[in-house]
Design an enzyme around this catalytic site. Sequence first.
Site, PDB file in Angstrom:
ATOM      1  N   TYR A 286       0.759  -1.307  -0.152  1.00 58.12           N
ATOM      2  CA  TYR A 286      -0.166   0.116   0.012  1.00 58.12           C
ATOM      3  C   TYR A 286       0.821   1.112   0.026  1.00 58.12           C
ATOM      4  O   TYR A 286       2.130   1.123   0.182  1.00 58.12           O
ATOM      5  CB  TYR A 286      -0.768   0.032   1.093  1.00 58.12           C
ATOM      6  CG  TYR A 286      -0.185  -0.038   2.541  1.00 58.12           C
ATOM      7  CD1 TYR A 286       0.222   1.275   3.414  1.00 58.12           C
ATOM      8  CD2 TYR A 286       0.108  -1.142   3.211  1.00 58.12           C
ATOM      9  CE1 TYR A 286       0.946   1.359   4.262  1.00 58.12           C
ATOM     10  CE2 TYR A 286       0.732  -1.224   4.183  1.00 58.12           C
ATOM     11  CZ  TYR A 286       1.238  -0.122   4.728  1.00 58.12           C
ATOM     12  OH  TYR A 286       1.955  -0.168   6.244  1.00 58.12           O
TER      13      TYR A 286
ATOM     14  N   PHE B  36       2.246   9.471   4.411  1.00 59.53           N
ATOM     15  CA  PHE B  36       2.349   9.075   5.822  1.00 59.53           C
ATOM     16  C   PHE B  36       2.738   7.621   6.166  1.00 59.53           C
ATOM     17  O   PHE B  36       3.345   7.410   6.994  1.00 59.53           O
ATOM     18  CB  PHE B  36       0.923   9.308   6.726  1.00 59.53           C
ATOM     19  CG  PHE B  36      -0.142   8.455   6.195  1.00 59.53           C
ATOM     20  CD1 PHE B  36      -0.348   7.447   6.818  1.00 59.53           C
ATOM     21  CD2 PHE B  36      -1.317   9.022   5.506  1.00 59.53           C
ATOM     22  CE1 PHE B  36      -1.426   6.601   6.270  1.00 59.53           C
ATOM     23  CE2 PHE B  36      -2.068   8.221   4.946  1.00 59.53           C
ATOM     24  CZ  PHE B  36      -2.224   6.747   5.375  1.00 59.53           C
ATOM     25  N   ASP B  37       2.642   7.163   5.030  1.00 59.64           N
ATOM     26  CA  ASP B  37       3.219   5.562   5.159  1.00 59.64           C
ATOM     27  C   ASP B  37       3.017   4.943   3.815  1.00 59.64           C
ATOM     28  O   ASP B  37       2.338   5.050   2.765  1.00 59.64           O
ATOM     29  CB  ASP B  37       2.235   4.697   6.142  1.00 59.64           C
ATOM     30  CG  ASP B  37       2.730   3.284   6.676  1.00 59.64           C
ATOM     31  OD1 ASP B  37       4.105   3.058   6.417  1.00 59.64           O
ATOM     32  OD2 ASP B  37       2.252   2.562   6.939  1.00 59.64           O
TER      33      ASP B  37
ATOM     34  N   ILE C 180      -7.962  -0.652  10.078  1.00 63.12           N
ATOM     35  CA  ILE C 180      -8.750   0.487   9.861  1.00 63.12           C
ATOM     36  C   ILE C 180     -10.327  -0.250   9.577  1.00 63.12           C
ATOM     37  O   ILE C 180      -9.898  -1.171   8.777  1.00 63.12           O
ATOM     38  CB  ILE C 180      -8.468   1.728   9.287  1.00 63.12           C
ATOM     39  CG1 ILE C 180      -7.998   1.291   7.929  1.00 63.12           C
ATOM     40  CG2 ILE C 180      -7.280   2.396  10.155  1.00 63.12           C
ATOM     41  CD1 ILE C 180      -7.660   2.758   7.059  1.00 63.12           C
TER      42      ILE C 180
ATOM     43  N   TYR D 223      -8.828   6.847  11.243  1.00 63.89           N
ATOM     44  CA  TYR D 223      -8.269   6.821  12.346  1.00 63.89           C
ATOM     45  C   TYR D 223      -9.250   7.895  13.346  1.00 63.89           C
ATOM     46  O   TYR D 223      -8.654   8.155  14.559  1.00 63.89           O
ATOM     47  CB  TYR D 223      -6.747   7.284  12.555  1.00 63.89           C
ATOM     48  CG  TYR D 223      -5.788   6.282  12.227  1.00 63.89           C
ATOM     49  CD1 TYR D 223      -5.474   5.221  12.933  1.00 63.89           C
ATOM     50  CD2 TYR D 223      -5.602   6.259  10.887  1.00 63.89           C
ATOM     51  CE1 TYR D 223      -4.488   4.136  12.478  1.00 63.89           C
ATOM     52  CE2 TYR D 223      -4.689   5.186  10.273  1.00 63.89           C
ATOM     53  CZ  TYR D 223      -4.167   4.340  11.123  1.00 63.89           C
ATOM     54  OH  TYR D 223      -3.544   3.321  10.649  1.00 63.89           O
TER      55      TYR D 223
ATOM     56  N   PHE E 122      -5.586   5.547   0.084  1.00 64.15           N
ATOM     57  CA  PHE E 122      -4.518   4.306  -0.023  1.00 64.15           C
ATOM     58  C   PHE E 122      -4.494   4.116  -1.394  1.00 64.15           C
ATOM     59  O   PHE E 122      -5.762   3.520  -2.045  1.00 64.15           O
ATOM     60  CB  PHE E 122      -4.849   3.246   1.251  1.00 64.15           C
ATOM     61  CG  PHE E 122      -4.759   3.600   2.226  1.00 64.15           C
ATOM     62  CD1 PHE E 122      -3.647   3.074   2.762  1.00 64.15           C
ATOM     63  CD2 PHE E 122      -5.655   4.000   3.304  1.00 64.15           C
ATOM     64  CE1 PHE E 122      -3.364   3.250   4.305  1.00 64.15           C
ATOM     65  CE2 PHE E 122      -5.428   4.198   4.526  1.00 64.15           C
ATOM     66  CZ  PHE E 122      -4.401   3.902   5.157  1.00 64.15           C
TER      67      PHE E 122
END
Length: 330
Positions: free
Chosen positions: A29, A40-41, A60, A86, A103
């Site tokens: 992802y 962020f990731d 999530i 979140y 994502f």
Amino acid sequence: PSRGVRRQRRRRCAEARVCPDTPCAELSYHGTLAETGAVFDSTREDGLTFVFQPGEGKAIKAWELAVPTMAVGERAVLTCRADYAYGDAGSPPDIPPGASLVFEVELVGVRAARGAAGGGAPAVAPKVAAQMHQVGHKSPGCMLDGFVLVKKVPGTVVVTAHSQTHSFNHENINTTHTVHELRFGRIVTFKKLKTLRRLYPGGLAPDWSDKLAGDTYVSTRVNTTHEHYLQVVLTTVEPLRGGLGARVDAYEYTQHSHMFEARDVPEARFSFNPSPMQVLVTEEPLYGFYHFVTTVCAIIGGVYSVAGIFDGLTHNTLKMLKKTELGKQG
């Protein structure tokens, strides 16, 4: 899947989905903030994947709903509302409170859950299958799946054929085996994996927690015992925020394998040795421009104070010397 998450397919593939027989999903992802596009990731740089079982609450809500509707090999963009990600709390420092997320997800594969019958293991590679056939291994054998609770002392897990009522012909036992997964400690959750990837010294290697995963060890002759030596090291990562609940304990191991001719029933041995050393990574706060300015001012103020004191001492000393000289002249 839901009004809280929207899916846009980028690539369609065969209809192999997360189902009761293969309930675990393996994903790569790339996550960004919907408002700013800031990353962020992501698993793109280090080649890692995230494995979770929908319904267990380890991902999530948006992923729990969207991933079971995807096919293996499919790529999709998931736009997730804040309450399906979140929520109002966010995930500081990377995800602010109430943030919607985007994502880019690829469903790499599906497999059976831990402890499920059949194990959901991948097939043996053709080259390995040919080697196994040459040494007389003509059946798929058996599959072992489970866990062992051990103390933090050296030990050995032995896989062998044993029975109180039957004897075995050693030459008919082939210990060729494939290790699909062998790890120490608990599986790191999605949120903690993100923390670990951000703070881990030098970055995470794709096989950081499971050096033996996917390796096949072929017995090239009869009566072969395979032995794997595993040196286990614990790394504890303590992020700046989140307290003890955000702390991550990650176990890694180095491995060395060899095989030899057994005098008795051949075995597959996994000898592990926990290291007495522990690596501790603590995140320190980054001070901003205000802290820099106040520090500089404090230094400058200190210099002027010391200079003032020195100037006062010099002036008073010269004044006393001058009075002394005048007294002598009188």
